[in-house]
Design an enzyme around this catalytic site. Structure first.
Site, mmCIF file in Angstrom:
data_model
loop_
_atom_site.group_PDB
_atom_site.id
_atom_site.type_symbol
_atom_site.label_atom_id
_atom_site.label_comp_id
_atom_site.label_asym_id
_atom_site.label_seq_id
_atom_site.Cartn_x
_atom_site.Cartn_y
_atom_site.Cartn_z
ATOM 1 N N THR A 156 -27.759 21.509 -19.987
ATOM 2 C CA THR A 156 -27.675 22.659 -19.078
ATOM 3 C C THR A 156 -26.202 22.831 -18.687
ATOM 4 O O THR A 156 -25.372 21.960 -18.958
ATOM 5 C CB THR A 156 -28.514 22.421 -17.806
ATOM 6 O OG1 THR A 156 -27.794 21.558 -16.930
ATOM 7 C CG2 THR A 156 -29.873 21.820 -18.124
ATOM 8 N N ASP A 163 -31.382 21.490 -6.660
ATOM 9 C CA ASP A 163 -30.574 21.270 -5.452
ATOM 10 C C ASP A 163 -31.049 19.995 -4.744
ATOM 11 O O ASP A 163 -32.247 19.822 -4.515
ATOM 12 C CB ASP A 163 -30.713 22.475 -4.509
ATOM 13 C CG ASP A 163 -30.203 23.756 -5.163
ATOM 14 O OD1 ASP A 163 -29.176 23.692 -5.858
ATOM 15 O OD2 ASP A 163 -30.843 24.808 -5.007
ATOM 16 N N LYS A 177 -30.224 16.331 3.432
ATOM 17 C CA LYS A 177 -30.717 15.991 4.783
ATOM 18 C C LYS A 177 -32.216 15.708 4.754
ATOM 19 O O LYS A 177 -32.985 16.456 4.140
ATOM 20 C CB LYS A 177 -30.451 17.154 5.748
ATOM 21 C CG LYS A 177 -28.965 17.339 6.016
ATOM 22 C CD LYS A 177 -28.718 18.383 7.079
ATOM 23 C CE LYS A 177 -27.220 18.501 7.286
ATOM 24 N NZ LYS A 177 -26.759 19.872 7.434
#
Ligand SMILES: C[S@@+](CC[C@H](N)C(=O)[O-])C[C@H]1O[C@@H](n2cnc3c(N)ncnc32)[C@H](O)[C@@H]1O
Length: 216
Positions: free
Chosen positions: A195, A119, A123
């Site tokens: 993947t 991920d 931010k």
């Protein structure tokens, strides 16, 4: 990857012979879980697990642990595993957060760490959650063997650049190989296992970035 909560996920994981629910009890003893004592490779954030299932099938001389923190995601992988594969003696799954790795593994117990399409946490204030942040690198240092390595793939250039900066600044790890277009890099792409995310993003024409890091 975050799926809606699946109430059946946790009970299925707890009952599955392929999932280890009390991982801390295996700290220092992971080899006893497998029929053969051989190098231990882990994938952090395995998602639905296609990569680690393919790896385990191709490499019976390596022991594998697939780690995924969300039960609903691991459950999808488990369903696929039980449907298509049903058993591989060298593969088990853990539903844990990688931030706690040193609670589950002794120093030197892990020989390789795979991070695939982690991920990106775009931010700045979430940078420490990225799996290649210096906080996670310190965590990997506590479990990885002396000649162990980290292999990281992503299609996210921002996350890749961040990872290169974190490793370059690390007193522990260094980058030993790197490509900004894996699928056109003959050497690094040799034997590459795709993947789920890699297939999805590369089919849209996105280049895939990869780096390998070892101890300095
Ligand atoms: C974007 S998905 C990629 C899935 C898969 N590796 C692939 O390439 O298809 C990233 C996965 O990492 C898992 N993950 C993120 N942070 C984690 C952590 N700290 N510990 C364990 N899993 C984590 C997420 O839940 C998610 O399923």
């Amino acid at each position: 990857m975050r799926l809606r909560n699946i109430p059946a996920a946790m009970p299925a994981i707890e009952e599955s012979p392929y999932c280890i629910t009390e991982a801390e009890q295996y700290r220092g003893k992971w080899q006893s879980l497998f029929p053969k004592e051989q190098p231990l490779h882990i994938e952090i954030g395995m998602g639905k697990g296609r990569f680690i299932m393919d790896l385990a099938r191709q490499n019976p001389d390596i022991n594998y642990l697939g780690i995924e923190r969300y039960a609903s995601v691991l459950y999808r992988g488990l369903q696929k595993f039980e449907r298509e594969e049903n058993t591989l003696p060298n593969l088990f799954f853990l539903c844990v957060d990688a931030g706690k790795l040193p609670e589950f593994f002794e120093p030197n117990e892990v020989d390789r760490i795979y991070l695939n399409f982690s991920d990106p946490w775009p931010k700045d204030r979430h940078a420490k959650r990225r799996l290649t942040s210096h906080q996670f690198l310190e965590c990997y240092d506590k479990v990885l063997s002396q000649d162990g390595r980290i292999e990281f793939k992503t299609d996210n250039v921002g996350l890749f650049d961040f990872s290169v900066e974190e490793i370059d600044a690390s007193p522990i790890f260094q980058i030993t190989e790197m490509t900004r277009d894996l699928h056109h890099d003959e050497k690094m792409n040799q034997g590459n296992i795709m993947t789920e995310y890699e297939e999805k993003f590369s089919s849209k024409g996105n280049p895939i970035y990869k780096l390998i890091a070892t101890r300095r």
